[in-house]
Design a protein around this motif. Structure first.
Motif, PDB file in Angstrom:
ATOM      1  N   THR A   1       0.819  -1.204   0.000  1.00  0.00           N
ATOM      2  CA  THR A   1       0.000   0.000   0.000  1.00  0.00           C
ATOM      3  C   THR A   1       0.858   1.261   0.000  1.00  0.00           C
ATOM      4  N   ALA A   2       2.006   1.208   0.686  1.00  0.00           N
ATOM      5  CA  ALA A   2       2.905   2.368   0.661  1.00  0.00           C
ATOM      6  C   ALA A   2       3.419   2.626  -0.750  1.00  0.00           C
ATOM      7  N   CYS A   3       3.741   1.553  -1.471  1.00  0.00           N
ATOM      8  CA  CYS A   3       4.226   1.701  -2.851  1.00  0.00           C
ATOM      9  C   CYS A   3       3.123   2.200  -3.772  1.00  0.00           C
ATOM     10  N   VAL A   4       1.873   1.778  -3.527  1.00  0.00           N
ATOM     11  CA  VAL A   4       0.752   2.266  -4.321  1.00  0.00           C
ATOM     12  C   VAL A   4       0.617   3.779  -4.175  1.00  0.00           C
ATOM     13  N   VAL A   5       0.874   4.281  -2.966  1.00  0.00           N
ATOM     14  CA  VAL A   5       0.777   5.716  -2.721  1.00  0.00           C
ATOM     15  C   VAL A   5       1.954   6.467  -3.323  1.00  0.00           C
ATOM     16  N   LEU A   6       3.177   5.959  -3.113  1.00  0.00           N
ATOM     17  CA  LEU A   6       4.377   6.688  -3.507  1.00  0.00           C
ATOM     18  C   LEU A   6       4.756   6.483  -4.968  1.00  0.00           C
TER      19      LEU A   6
ATOM     20  N   VAL B   1      -1.987  13.665  -7.966  1.00  0.00           N
ATOM     21  CA  VAL B   1      -3.415  13.316  -7.922  1.00  0.00           C
ATOM     22  C   VAL B   1      -3.591  11.830  -7.660  1.00  0.00           C
ATOM     23  N   PHE B   2      -2.828  10.999  -8.362  1.00  0.00           N
ATOM     24  CA  PHE B   2      -2.930   9.553  -8.159  1.00  0.00           C
ATOM     25  C   PHE B   2      -2.420   9.160  -6.772  1.00  0.00           C
ATOM     26  N   ALA B   3      -1.412   9.883  -6.272  1.00  0.00           N
ATOM     27  CA  ALA B   3      -0.909   9.580  -4.932  1.00  0.00           C
ATOM     28  C   ALA B   3      -1.968   9.874  -3.876  1.00  0.00           C
TER      29      ALA B   3
END
Length: 418
Positions: free
Chosen positions: A157-162, A271-273
């Motif tokens: 999930t951290a990688c999905v955000v960053l 925006v995606f982050a």
């Protein structure tokens, strides 16, 4: 004769902590590369002069291999040393990206070259995912499996955000071929982290039956999707339609933000982050306290939310409205994913769950591939991106409302709704 599960030797009482740490780190680095790649490639296609149709085409090329490998990835993992297979996937992905970098540096970055790269990487991703998931239980003592899975989910999930934010920054400040090289580093590091590590356990005896028996098992799962629980059939139909209408969603949104709204690549990444942060928050809330009934209703409402959000992305022009719509879409996606999995796990017989889940994954990727392919043909030639987003949102909203009505009718008639 029905094939029996392959007996596995018992894992050691306490696997060395360092082995799990290396496996977890390799997984985290790989996921970081995947999330970078997901947004970087559409941005690179746009940067080299690609149209919305070209962006959809490249995205479709990344999805097509996963239509097939989603089913067979688990079969391959069960018949091999899983860490060796995982390491091979990482190495091949790194080599594909390095080769693309060499070609792009010697000539120029082309849409055709990016599409070829996407196809090759698309073959590796589902096999690597299946290998990791099936290897993890043999790297930690049984009583620590929840913590081990929590660690991998936290890193994912951290990688999905960053990942999108890093991709937007990299594409803005690096040449396209340098961004490809940057992506290859993550796979190379993941491969090196697994050097000289093998699976602690291997199958006691080799798998039997060959391709014919695998095909029989697969057709049994397909038969259940046709004749099994009505709620599962509704879920399959809904997933297929949603993946079709949103097949080219991400490249269309990227194109709209870059072309129509004139937002920079770093802003697109931001925006995606932000929507990724919303996804993490929603997932955490669901893990804390989620209703255990009304799965079909929640799925339908989430599809409706996604439809309204996508229609809004086609209509709104302010940055704040676009962020709100993207966050709403991400929220609907998390809700749908969680409850669709829960519904399958609730109503599908345990001996069929793996095949049904794998087949559903391939069907979903098939719908996304067809949607991306259709978008590549109709965008710019017959429809504008804004109109396509509005139509996709309308279809999704209508489908969601229809499924809500069906679920309510089932509940009133006494048949119940999972």
């Amino acid at each position: 004769m029905t094939n029996q599960p392959i007996p596995m030797s018992r894992p050691p009482a306490a696997a060395p902590a360092g082995r799990f740490a290396r496996l977890w780190t390799a997984y985290t680095v790989n996921v970081a590369g995947d999330e970078f790649y997901v947004l970087a490639v559409p941005l690179i296609v746009y940067q080299v002069g690609g149209t919305a149709a070209a962006m959809s085409l490249v995205y479709a090329c990344a999805l097509l291999p996963q239509v097939f490998m989603g089913v067979w990835g688990g079969v391959l993992a069960d018949r091999q040393d899983r860490i060796r297979l995982l390491r091979l996937c990482y190495l091949c992905s790194a080599l594909v990206l390095l080769l693309a970098y060499a070609v792009f540096s010697a000539t120029h970055v082309s849409v055709g070259g990016l599409a070829t790269m996407a196809v090759l990487l698309g073959f590796m991703a589902p096999v690597a995912a299946a290998s990791f998931d099936s290897a993890l239980p043999h790297f930690v003592p049984h009583h620590t499996l929840p913590r081990a899975n929590a660690a991998t989910e936290a890193s994912r999930t951290a990688c999905v955000v960053l990942g999108p934010a890093v991709a937007g920054f990299a594409v803005s400040h690096l040449a396209p071929e340098q961004a490809v090289l940057f992506n290859s580093v993550s796979f190379a590091v993941a491969y090196l982290l697994l050097h000289r590590i093998t699976s602690p356990t291997v199958p006691v005896e080799p798998a039997h039956g060959g391709l014919a028996s695998q095909w029989r098992d697969l057709t049994t799962g397909l038969r259940y999707l046709v004749t099994g629980d009505t709620a599962v059939r509704i879920g399959v139909l809904t997933s297929t339609v949603v993946n079709f209408v949103f097949g080219a969603y991400e490249p269309m949104v990227v194109y709209r933000m870059r072309h129509s709204l004139s937002l920079g690549a770093d802003t697109v990444g931001l925006v995606f982050a932000l929507s990724g942060v919303a996804s993490v928050v929603v997932a955490l809330l669901l893990s804390w306290k989620a209703p255990s009934r009304g799965y079909l209703v929640v799925m339908a409402l989430s599809v409706t939310l996604q439809g309204l959000a996508v229609a809004g992305l086609g209509a709104f022009t302010s940055l704040g409205a676009v962020i709100a719509a993207q966050v709403a879409f991400a929220t609907g996606t998390v809700l749908y994913t969680v409850y669709w999995r829960a519904l399958r796990q609730t109503v599908v017989p345990g001996e069929l769950l793996g095949r049904v889940a794998g087949t559903c994954r391939s069907i979903a990727y098939g719908g996304a591939f067809l949607g991306s392919s259709v978008s590549a043909v109709v965008l710019s030639r017959f429809l504008g991106v804004d109109t396509a987003l509005l139509l996709a949102g309308l279809v999704s909203t209508t489908l969601g409302v229809t499924v809500v009505g069906h679920a309510w009718t089932r509940a009133v008639s006494g048949k119940g709704a999972p």
